[in-house]
Each structure stands twice: as C-alpha cells, then as structure tokens.
Scaffold this motif. Sequence first.
Motif, short mmCIF file in Angstrom:
data_model
loop_
_atom_site.label_atom_id
_atom_site.label_comp_id
_atom_site.label_asym_id
_atom_site.label_seq_id
_atom_site.Cartn_x
_atom_site.Cartn_y
_atom_site.Cartn_z
N VAL A 62 -17.06 -4.37 -10.08
CA VAL A 62 -15.66 -4.55 -9.70
C VAL A 62 -14.79 -5.01 -10.86
O VAL A 62 -13.59 -4.72 -10.90
N TYR A 63 -15.40 -5.69 -11.84
CA TYR A 63 -14.62 -6.20 -12.97
C TYR A 63 -14.61 -5.23 -14.14
O TYR A 63 -14.04 -5.52 -15.19
N CYS A 64 -15.28 -4.07 -14.00
CA CYS A 64 -15.42 -3.17 -15.14
C CYS A 64 -15.00 -1.74 -14.79
O CYS A 64 -14.15 -1.15 -15.45
N LEU A 138 -30.15 -2.56 -27.26
CA LEU A 138 -29.56 -1.72 -26.21
C LEU A 138 -29.09 -2.61 -25.07
O LEU A 138 -29.78 -3.58 -24.71
N THR A 139 -27.90 -2.33 -24.56
CA THR A 139 -27.39 -3.08 -23.41
C THR A 139 -27.42 -2.17 -22.19
O THR A 139 -26.94 -1.05 -22.24
N THR A 140 -28.00 -2.66 -21.11
CA THR A 140 -28.17 -1.81 -19.93
C THR A 140 -27.98 -2.62 -18.65
O THR A 140 -28.17 -3.83 -18.66
N LEU A 164 -27.08 -8.84 -15.58
CA LEU A 164 -27.44 -9.20 -14.19
C LEU A 164 -26.55 -10.38 -13.81
O LEU A 164 -26.71 -11.48 -14.31
N ASP A 165 -25.59 -10.11 -12.92
CA ASP A 165 -24.56 -11.12 -12.65
C ASP A 165 -24.93 -12.12 -11.58
O ASP A 165 -24.27 -13.16 -11.45
N SER A 166 -25.93 -11.79 -10.77
CA SER A 166 -26.28 -12.72 -9.71
C SER A 166 -27.69 -12.44 -9.23
O SER A 166 -28.16 -11.30 -9.31
N THR A 239 -7.72 -2.01 -16.02
CA THR A 239 -7.91 -1.52 -14.66
C THR A 239 -8.56 -2.53 -13.73
O THR A 239 -8.75 -2.26 -12.55
N ASN A 240 -8.96 -3.70 -14.29
CA ASN A 240 -9.74 -4.60 -13.43
C ASN A 240 -8.91 -5.71 -12.79
O ASN A 240 -9.46 -6.57 -12.11
N GLY A 241 -7.60 -5.69 -12.99
CA GLY A 241 -6.74 -6.69 -12.35
C GLY A 241 -7.04 -8.10 -12.82
O GLY A 241 -6.89 -9.06 -12.06
N GLY A 372 -17.84 0.39 -24.46
CA GLY A 372 -19.12 -0.34 -24.41
C GLY A 372 -18.96 -1.81 -24.69
O GLY A 372 -18.01 -2.23 -25.34
N GLY A 373 -19.92 -2.60 -24.15
CA GLY A 373 -19.80 -4.06 -24.30
C GLY A 373 -20.55 -4.54 -25.52
O GLY A 373 -21.05 -3.76 -26.30
N1 SAM Z 1 -23.90 -0.48 -18.47
C1 SAM Z 1 -24.39 -1.40 -19.45
C2 SAM Z 1 -24.51 -2.79 -18.88
O1 SAM Z 1 -24.23 -2.95 -17.70
O2 SAM Z 1 -24.91 -3.69 -19.60
C3 SAM Z 1 -23.61 -1.43 -20.77
C4 SAM Z 1 -22.13 -1.36 -20.71
S1 SAM Z 1 -21.34 -2.73 -19.95
C5 SAM Z 1 -19.64 -2.31 -20.21
C6 SAM Z 1 -21.66 -4.01 -21.14
C7 SAM Z 1 -21.41 -5.43 -20.69
O3 SAM Z 1 -20.03 -5.64 -20.56
C8 SAM Z 1 -22.05 -5.82 -19.38
O4 SAM Z 1 -22.80 -7.00 -19.57
C9 SAM Z 1 -20.86 -6.10 -18.52
O5 SAM Z 1 -21.13 -7.08 -17.56
C10 SAM Z 1 -19.85 -6.57 -19.52
N2 SAM Z 1 -18.47 -6.49 -19.05
C11 SAM Z 1 -17.83 -5.45 -18.52
N3 SAM Z 1 -16.56 -5.78 -18.18
C12 SAM Z 1 -16.40 -7.08 -18.54
C13 SAM Z 1 -15.32 -8.01 -18.47
N4 SAM Z 1 -14.14 -7.67 -17.95
N5 SAM Z 1 -15.52 -9.25 -18.94
C14 SAM Z 1 -16.71 -9.62 -19.47
N6 SAM Z 1 -17.76 -8.79 -19.57
C15 SAM Z 1 -17.61 -7.54 -19.10
#
Ligand code: SAM
Length: 373
Positions: A62-64, A138-140, A164-166, A239-241, A372-373
């Motif tokens: 929801v935040y991304c 690698l971030t996944t 892993l957020d929760s 886009t995440n408000g 990408g993060g």
């Molecule tokens: N899909 C992969 C993943 O979930 O790790 C890689 C891409 S994702 C955009 C990379 C990281 O960015 C994730 O840890 C995600 O939680 C974090 N992320 C995305 N939007 C964010 C935000 N608004 N604030 C902080 N971290 C954010």
Amino acid sequence: MPGISTSRLLIRPGQRSGGTRGGTKPLSRSYAPHVEPLLDRLNRPLETLRISITDRCNFRCVYCMPKEVYGRDHAFLERRELLTLEELARAVGIFAGLGVRTVRITGGEPLVRRNVEHLVELLSAIETPAGERLELALTTNGSLLAQKAEALAAAGLSRVTVSLDSLDDEAFRAMNDVDFPVQKVLEGIDAAAAAGLPVKVNAVVKRGANDADVLGLAEHFRGTGHVLRFIEYMDVGSTNGWQLEDVVSAEEIVRRISERWPLEPVGLDRPDATARRWRYLDGAGEVGVIASVTQPFCGGCSRARLSAEGRLYTCLFAQRGHDLRAPLRLGATDEELTAQLRSIWSGRTDRYSELRTAETASLPKVEMSYIGG
Ligand code: SAM
C-alpha cells in the motif's frame, strides 16, 4: 559460498567477457588497474549501483504500489524497453571501471524477471580495477526466494535482503494487498540461509499499519544471525499519499525496542551506510534503523540507480534520470559511456532528504517500484 565455481572467469573492466552473449561489446583495455575515486560536487565517491531489472511486482504494497494506481490496466514497461541482461552487464562493467564495488539488484520485484540467475552469473564475472569481485546484493519481497535461493547462490550472489513488514499475518496480507502469507516469506528466508546467503530483513514502518509489530519482528529475528532493519516510511514517488504523521521515527523505534531489550549504538562500518546499527546488550545480535526522513544521510550517499529501462538517477528522490539506453543501443563505445557517466556523477549535487520541506515532498518524483529500493 556453495556452488561457486572456482574456475569462473573473472572479468576486469577492460577485458572481454567470455560469459556474455551476442550483442555485448568487448570492453576496451584502456582502464588503469586502479582508479581514482570519481567524486561528485559534494566530494561523494561513486561506489554503489542499484539496478532495477523490472518495474513489475507481484505485491501491491500500500505504501509503494497502491492498487488504485497499479491496477490491471497499468502500463508497465514493454519487454523491448527493458535493458537486456547483457546490456545490464555491460553497463555494470563500465560502472565498475569508475569505482563501483557493490551492485544491488532490485525492482519492482527482481525475482519475477526471467533468468535473473543468468544476470547474477554475468555480474559475478566482473572485477573491479583492483581485481576484486563485485559485492552482489539482491533486494526481494521473498515470495519466490524459496524456489530461487540455491540457483542465485550458485550463480554468485553475495547476499540477500528480504522485505518483511510484519509477522502478523493479517497485517502483512493487508500491507502487501495481494493476500500473501508471512509463512512463505519466512520459508524464503530459510532457503536463502540454507543456500549460504547472508540475510538481512527490511521492515518499513507505517503508523497504524504495522507499527504495533515492531517488538514482534525484533523478537523473532533476535539471535537468528539475520540482521533486521527498520525503515522509516519515506516520501518516495507521488502515488502513496505519504504524510509525515504516518512516519514512525527511528528514535521512537529504537526507544520501543530498547525498553524491552536494551540497545547500544555500534559505529558505522562504511561512511555511506544507510542503516544506523544498534547492538542488543544481552548479546542477541544487532538491529538497524534507516532514518532517511528524520536523520538524512545524503552526506555519505555514494549510490547511483539505474532504472529497468536504462535511465540513471543520482538520487532516490530525483525527478528526472539520464538516458543510458539510447547510447548503449546506438553503438556508443565504452569510453564514450564512461565519459558520459563521469560527467553526470561529477556534476551531482543531490541531497534531497537534507533539504526536504513540505513543498518538495509534494513535488512529482520517480516511483520506488520503477527505480528500486
Ligand atoms: N520488491 C523488492 C522488495 O520488496 O524488496 C524490491 C523493490 S522494493 C521497492 C525495495 C524496498 O523499498 C522494500 O524494502 C520496500 O519495503 C521499500 N519501500 C518501498 N516504498 C517505500 C517507502 N515509501 N518508504 C520506505 N521504504 C519503501
């Protein structure tokens, strides 16, 4: 690390890659074995490259990537628009010649891109001018990690970061918004560890969504050897408000954990580290906090970011990138590309997080799922 062939041919910038396929140009031999650090206008070296290999993801956090914006009719990049794996490897070789030592593969969700293992193989054959292998991270989101961990390790991946957020299944399913269960991500983490990959776990904390689970996450990963890092919810994209009230500060996160398991700060291991490290006084390892909002770290930022379609961004919060795909496809030589990158990095002045105001936070910016993060 299991599965790495000791006979793998290492490629230094300036050598032809034996592992790359048709279309990849030989790298020229003009680089010196050691390079002077390439500094930007604020004296920050170029050391890390994050490459987004797809703008697609199988989650809708929801935040991304909120569903309202990334719905069924969303126009993702076409296949032909993406840099090929060979183009990515060529670009990384050129960046390595300029001082990049760490490459992070990200997305979108990088594991949804076909043949990501082959990309890892290509990148693991690249050496820095000092003759060292690149550090390949690698971030996944972990959803496909159980299937892929072994192949990624065998291809030469150095380490993995799992988001892993929760651990609260209901909260996690609501945050990823595709009803994906916690258990499968935990299985991915176990598979990565079993394949010999060091694992970090990242949790974005959004007030009201998962902040009740900070202690639960800390408890679960204490003593496992997997370093847990909490990330302040950031105003990336538009886009995440995002609103400041939703940010749980690093200070609050550390205080909450420390009240239960006392912590002490650990010094930074690299000046460009994103996370501040804290050690449990009872010896159960470390936890980190990435405080991009309340304690910005632009001063040490040595990261460049390449989007899946080959646009180079010199800041996560940038509004515009520099097109590298056109010169890559129009026959630019490595020297020409090197000169272009030198010129971009040496003119860099970005320090968005340090200058953030309510006004800049609402400006249109590149989306996290794209860069990408
Ligand atoms: N899909 C992969 C993943 O979930 O790790 C890689 C891409 S994702 C955009 C990379 C990281 O960015 C994730 O840890 C995600 O939680 C974090 N992320 C995305 N939007 C964010 C935000 N608004 N604030 C902080 N971290 C954010």
